[in-house]
Write an enzyme that holds these catalytic residues in place. Structure first.
Site, PDB file in Angstrom:
ATOM      1  N   ALA A 209      91.299  17.258  82.073  1.00  0.00           N
ATOM      2  CA  ALA A 209      90.821  15.833  81.584  1.00  0.00           C
ATOM      3  C   ALA A 209      90.512  14.822  82.900  1.00  0.00           C
ATOM      4  O   ALA A 209      91.255  14.926  83.766  1.00  0.00           O
ATOM      5  CB  ALA A 209      91.935  15.264  80.822  1.00  0.00           C
ATOM      6  N   ASP A 210      89.959  13.895  82.692  1.00  0.00           N
ATOM      7  CA  ASP A 210      89.757  12.876  83.724  1.00  0.00           C
ATOM      8  C   ASP A 210      90.556  11.792  83.146  1.00  0.00           C
ATOM      9  O   ASP A 210      90.962  11.709  81.887  1.00  0.00           O
ATOM     10  CB  ASP A 210      88.348  12.687  84.261  1.00  0.00           C
ATOM     11  CG  ASP A 210      87.541  11.918  83.061  1.00  0.00           C
ATOM     12  OD1 ASP A 210      87.916  11.465  81.991  1.00  0.00           O
ATOM     13  OD2 ASP A 210      86.176  12.056  83.119  1.00  0.00           O
ATOM     14  N   SER A 211      90.317  10.436  84.179  1.00  0.00           N
ATOM     15  CA  SER A 211      91.428   9.409  83.562  1.00  0.00           C
ATOM     16  C   SER A 211      90.803   8.698  82.250  1.00  0.00           C
ATOM     17  O   SER A 211      91.656   8.376  81.592  1.00  0.00           O
ATOM     18  CB  SER A 211      91.481   8.247  84.695  1.00  0.00           C
ATOM     19  OG  SER A 211      90.134   8.268  85.252  1.00  0.00           O
TER      20      SER A 211
END
Lengths: 248, 78
Positions: free
Chosen positions: B35-37
């Site tokens: 996941a990215d932010s």
């Protein structure tokens, strides 16, 4: 331009450029939330005009510089129309003064409405737009935010800030198909520019290659473009609508 | 009635497109689940909807692993 069924929130839409934006979005089929801060009567007239032309609109009071007020504005929009597809951050004020004479509250008022207001409204719609996997945010900056203008340190700082905020928001939200652009109008015929002294207006005219002031409609048409499918591959940009006054 | 783990797991699988077997308590959203932010922000939003609760920004920042999410939710709904 195919905005039928879309919901647009336009801040500061009771007068001037905001009013023209609300009317144009409505004429393309958008359901418009006409936000106002103090001019309730003017806002209701805009709603009335949209309805008379067969469109849908409501007027909602909110101070864009206050978080709770902004939350309520966006909640009303979603409760009424079920989505927020287009946000136009247009609300703005001026408190002009020379830097040396500018009072701290003159600085704060303009930054709070013209810059923090854009931040608060943008933040308040991102959740909805992220869920929708689509959205358009159009920020009304100003040509003075690009070129500077003596006597408007607060306004210029806020409007330049809006351009930077536009680029960052565009980068953060592009992966969710939320496109964010800015428009930098030059001298447009509104109450805000009508208030300027005659000699300043004449000096301004000399700097405009097209040799005339712009009309609110000139800005509104660009907003419709940015909100439409014609602008699907455009984000993070600032479009100057200034009669050629500033060419970078 | 599904357990909290099963419900959280389904949200993660749907949102991040990972295999159910990868969703372990110690798995970090960003390190292990790709996941990215922004994905994490969205994940928290969907957990709010799934469990009909509000997760404050301060609390959301502390949710880094699947286990963090489950113990937070269990502490709020029990």
């Amino acid at each position: 331009m195919g905005l039928v069924g879309k919901c647009a929130v336009v801040t500061g839409a009771s007068r001037g450029i905001g009013r023209a934006i609300a009317l144009h979005l409505a004429s393309e089929g958008a359901k418009v939330v006409v936000n106002y801060s103090g001019s309730e009567q003017k806002a209701l007239e805009v709603v009335e005009e949209i309805k008379n032309n067969g469109g849908e609109a409501i007027a909602v009071q909110a101070n864009v510089a206050e978080s709770d007020s902004v939350q309520n504005l966006m909640k009303t929009a979603i409760d009424t129309y079920g989505s927020i597809d287009i946000l136009v951050n247009n609300a703005g004020i001026t408190r002009d003064n020379l830097l040396m004479r500018m009072k701290e509250n003159e600085w704060d008022d303009v930054i709070d409405t013209n810059l923090k207001g854009v931040f608060l409204c943008t933040k308040a719609v991102t959740r909805q737009m992220m869920k929708q996997r689509s959205g358009r945010i159009i920020n009304i900056s100003s040509i003075v935010g690009v070129a500077g203008n003596a006597g408007q340190a607060n306004y210029v700082a806020a409007k330049a800030g809006v351009i930077g905020l536009t680029k960052t928001t565009a980068q953060e939200l592009a992966s969710r198909n939320i496109l964010v652009n800015a428009i930098a109008p030059g001298f447009i015929t509104t109450e805000m520019t009508e208030a300027l002294p005659e000699e300043i207006k004449e000096t301004m005219l000399k700097q405009i290659p097209l040799a005339k002031l712009g009309q609110p409609e000139d800005v509104a048409k660009a907003v419709v473009f940015f909100a439409s499918d014609s602008a699907n591959y455009i984000t993070g940009q600032t479009l100057q609508i200034d009669g050629g006054m500033v060419m970078a | 009635m599904s357990t909290v783990f099963e419900r959280v797991s389904k949200v993660i699988v749907d949102r991040l497109g990972v295999d159910e077997s990868e969703v372990k308590l110690e798995a970090s959203f960003r390190e292990d689940l790709g996941a990215d932010s922004l994905d994490v922000v969205e994940l928290v939003m969907e957990l709010e909807d799934e469990f009909d609760m509000e997760i404050s920004d301060e609390d959301a920042e502390k949710i880094a692993t699947v286990g963090n999410a489950i113990s937070y939710i269990e502490s709020k709904i029990s």
